[in-house]
Design a protein around this motif. Sequence first.
Motif, short mmCIF file in Angstrom:
data_model
loop_
_atom_site.label_atom_id
_atom_site.label_comp_id
_atom_site.label_asym_id
_atom_site.label_seq_id
_atom_site.Cartn_x
_atom_site.Cartn_y
_atom_site.Cartn_z
N ALA A 180 -67.22 -11.58 31.06
CA ALA A 180 -67.62 -10.17 31.11
C ALA A 180 -69.06 -10.00 30.61
O ALA A 180 -69.32 -10.14 29.41
N PRO A 181 -69.99 -9.66 31.50
CA PRO A 181 -71.40 -9.58 31.11
C PRO A 181 -71.74 -8.39 30.21
O PRO A 181 -72.80 -8.36 29.62
N GLU A 182 -70.85 -7.44 30.08
CA GLU A 182 -71.11 -6.24 29.28
C GLU A 182 -70.32 -6.21 27.97
O GLU A 182 -70.11 -5.16 27.39
N SER A 183 -69.88 -7.36 27.49
CA SER A 183 -68.94 -7.38 26.37
C SER A 183 -69.57 -7.71 25.01
O SER A 183 -68.85 -8.03 24.07
N PHE A 184 -70.88 -7.63 24.90
CA PHE A 184 -71.54 -7.98 23.64
C PHE A 184 -70.93 -7.24 22.44
O PHE A 184 -70.62 -7.85 21.42
N HIS A 185 -70.77 -5.94 22.54
CA HIS A 185 -70.29 -5.16 21.40
C HIS A 185 -68.85 -5.52 21.02
O HIS A 185 -68.53 -5.58 19.82
N GLU A 186 -68.00 -5.78 22.00
CA GLU A 186 -66.63 -6.21 21.71
C GLU A 186 -66.62 -7.57 21.02
O GLU A 186 -65.85 -7.81 20.09
N LEU A 187 -67.50 -8.48 21.49
CA LEU A 187 -67.58 -9.80 20.89
C LEU A 187 -68.15 -9.73 19.47
O LEU A 187 -67.68 -10.44 18.57
N ALA A 188 -69.13 -8.87 19.25
CA ALA A 188 -69.69 -8.69 17.91
C ALA A 188 -68.62 -8.16 16.96
O ALA A 188 -68.52 -8.60 15.80
N ALA A 189 -67.80 -7.23 17.42
CA ALA A 189 -66.71 -6.70 16.60
C ALA A 189 -65.67 -7.79 16.32
O ALA A 189 -65.16 -7.90 15.20
N ALA A 190 -65.36 -8.60 17.33
CA ALA A 190 -64.41 -9.70 17.15
C ALA A 190 -64.93 -10.69 16.12
O ALA A 190 -64.17 -11.21 15.30
N ARG A 191 -66.24 -10.96 16.17
CA ARG A 191 -66.85 -11.87 15.19
C ARG A 191 -66.67 -11.33 13.77
O ARG A 191 -66.34 -12.07 12.85
N GLN A 192 -66.90 -10.03 13.58
CA GLN A 192 -66.78 -9.43 12.24
C GLN A 192 -65.35 -9.57 11.72
O GLN A 192 -65.14 -9.94 10.56
N THR A 193 -64.38 -9.30 12.57
CA THR A 193 -62.97 -9.42 12.20
C THR A 193 -62.65 -10.88 11.85
O THR A 193 -62.00 -11.16 10.84
N LEU A 194 -63.10 -11.79 12.69
CA LEU A 194 -62.86 -13.21 12.48
C LEU A 194 -63.50 -13.69 11.18
O LEU A 194 -62.86 -14.36 10.37
N GLU A 195 -64.76 -13.34 10.98
CA GLU A 195 -65.48 -13.79 9.79
C GLU A 195 -64.81 -13.27 8.51
O GLU A 195 -64.65 -14.01 7.54
N THR A 196 -64.39 -12.02 8.51
CA THR A 196 -63.70 -11.45 7.35
C THR A 196 -62.43 -12.23 7.05
O THR A 196 -62.15 -12.58 5.89
N SER A 197 -61.66 -12.53 8.08
CA SER A 197 -60.41 -13.28 7.92
C SER A 197 -60.67 -14.69 7.39
O SER A 197 -59.99 -15.15 6.47
N LEU A 198 -61.65 -15.38 7.97
CA LEU A 198 -61.94 -16.76 7.56
C LEU A 198 -62.45 -16.84 6.13
O LEU A 198 -62.11 -17.76 5.38
N ARG A 199 -63.25 -15.87 5.73
CA ARG A 199 -63.76 -15.86 4.34
C ARG A 199 -62.61 -15.57 3.37
O ARG A 199 -62.52 -16.20 2.31
N ALA A 200 -61.73 -14.64 3.72
CA ALA A 200 -60.60 -14.30 2.85
C ALA A 200 -59.64 -15.48 2.67
O ALA A 200 -59.06 -15.65 1.60
N GLN A 201 -59.49 -16.29 3.69
CA GLN A 201 -58.58 -17.44 3.64
C GLN A 201 -59.24 -18.69 3.06
O GLN A 201 -58.58 -19.72 2.91
N GLY A 202 -60.53 -18.63 2.77
CA GLY A 202 -61.22 -19.78 2.20
C GLY A 202 -61.65 -20.82 3.22
O GLY A 202 -62.08 -21.91 2.84
N VAL A 203 -61.54 -20.49 4.49
CA VAL A 203 -61.91 -21.46 5.54
C VAL A 203 -63.42 -21.72 5.52
O VAL A 203 -63.86 -22.87 5.63
N MET A 204 -64.22 -20.67 5.35
CA MET A 204 -65.67 -20.86 5.35
C MET A 204 -66.10 -21.71 4.15
O MET A 204 -66.98 -22.57 4.29
N ASN A 205 -65.48 -21.51 3.01
CA ASN A 205 -65.79 -22.36 1.84
C ASN A 205 -65.40 -23.82 2.09
O ASN A 205 -66.11 -24.73 1.69
N ALA A 206 -64.27 -24.03 2.75
CA ALA A 206 -63.83 -25.39 3.06
C ALA A 206 -64.83 -26.08 4.00
O ALA A 206 -65.15 -27.26 3.81
N ILE A 207 -65.32 -25.34 4.99
CA ILE A 207 -66.32 -25.91 5.92
C ILE A 207 -67.59 -26.26 5.15
O ILE A 207 -68.17 -27.34 5.32
#
Length: 146
Positions: free
Chosen positions: A113-140
């Motif tokens: 989908a060529p017009e999905s930047f904003h949806e993908l940016a929102a998905a990234r924010q949700t994903l990043e919040t989840s990964l940080r809360a679970q300690g995945v980013m610290n493990a990486i």
Amino acid sequence: EPALLVGAVPPLPLQVQKRRQLVSAFQNLWAPGLQFAVMLAGTQVVAVVSPNRTSIHAQDLLLLSNFVRSSESFRLSESFSPVCLPHYNPAAFLYTYIGYLEPEVCLLLLTTAPESFHELAAARQTLETSLRAQGVMNAIKNVQER
């Protein structure tokens, strides 16, 4: 990196539990036309997930890795760019959301989908919040510092 000489992409040696948490978070992502979610840590692959269970060729992953590491501007802000993955479909583009979660950790969300930047940016924010809360980013980060 010896794996690159044979056309392979080396994985980041992450704890099994943390990789499962990452893959589970990837599987919960939704965006229009999402084909792949990829996380890279330097030249290593942390995870690759496809909502429709499509596989991605190692040479296409190497192409993506080289593409995002070739420009410093990708590190400075979120980006959205068409990319051709010749082993996936040599006659078409996937639109790639590129966002760095850490200085050496890059998230790629590939969509039709060529017009999905904003949806993908929102998905990234949700994903990043989840990964940080679970300690995945610290493990990486800990694995990278070894």
